[in-house]
Design an enzyme around this catalytic site. Structure first.
Site: not given
Length: 219
Positions: A179-181, A188
């Protein structure tokens, strides 16, 4: 007929409220707000992340300040910006959610990108169910400062720009959830594809830490 006093009252209030609309009426200012939902950032860091010059970044931040959406502090030689209140973080995510509901092009763009990257994607519920197993590694590919500002429990952090050189830190005997932002971030899928191309079984979770916290409140 409304008298002059009432008209002036209404016009004054709507003029002030319009400052919020003006602050949001730029794709780059929305991107800056999205970055600041992840934690405080210097002008220089925002400029690098958005591809803007320092001067343009400062101008956009000034507009956001005029709407009282961001605040700034000084850390030695750096000016650090953050969202002014938690309610503004909530407002940004509500705006994103409305955009996804009402603007079909947003979902089309997201789905097209997912297909082009040829990655396995997960919903929050699917990720949560997988995480109840013991054979899962959760990978946060945001910059370290964003990870330190708040992250999903048990997630390890390898920033996207370091992932290729740090692949040995990612296990090959576990499934990986990346996951990222969140919904508006392309990293991602990039990280997931890189991992899959290098012998891992990775899944893309295009949700933010904020989305994760909101989801857990429903459990």
């Amino acid at each position: 007929m409304l008298d002059e006093k009432v008209m002036n009252y209404k016009n004054s209030l709507y003029s002030e409220l319009a400052k919020i609309g003006k602050s949001l009426s730029s794709n780059k200012r929305l991107e800056i707000m999205d970055l600041l939902t992840q934690g405080p950032k210097t002008v220089e860091a925002i400029a690098v992340a958005t591809g803007l010059s320092i001067a343009n970044t400062s101008r956009h931040l000034q507009v956001l300040r005029e709407g009282n959406l961001v605040k700034r502090t000084r850390d030695k030689n750096f000016v650090v910006y953050s969202l002014a209140t938690a309610s503004i973080t909530n407002m940004f995510y509500q705006l994103r959610d409305v955009g996804e509901e009402q603007l079909s092009a947003i979902k089309q763009i997201q789905n097209s990108y997912n297909e082009s990257e040829e990655v396995y994607t997960l919903t929050l519920a699917e990720a949560y169910d997988k995480m109840q197993q013991n054979n899962i590694e959760l990978l946060d590919v945001r910059p370290q400062d964003e990870y330190e500002a708040g992250h999903v429990d048990q997630a390890i952090n390898i920033p996207i720009d370091e992932l290729e050189s740090e692949l040995d830190k990612v296990p090959t005997d576990k499934e990986i959830i990346v996951y990222c932002r969140g919904h508006l971030c392309a990293y991602t899928n990039m990280a997931t594809r890189l991992l899959n191309d290098n012998g891992r079984r990775a899944f893309s979770l295009n949700e933010s830490y904020y989305d994760w916290q909101r989801f857990l409140k429903t459990k």
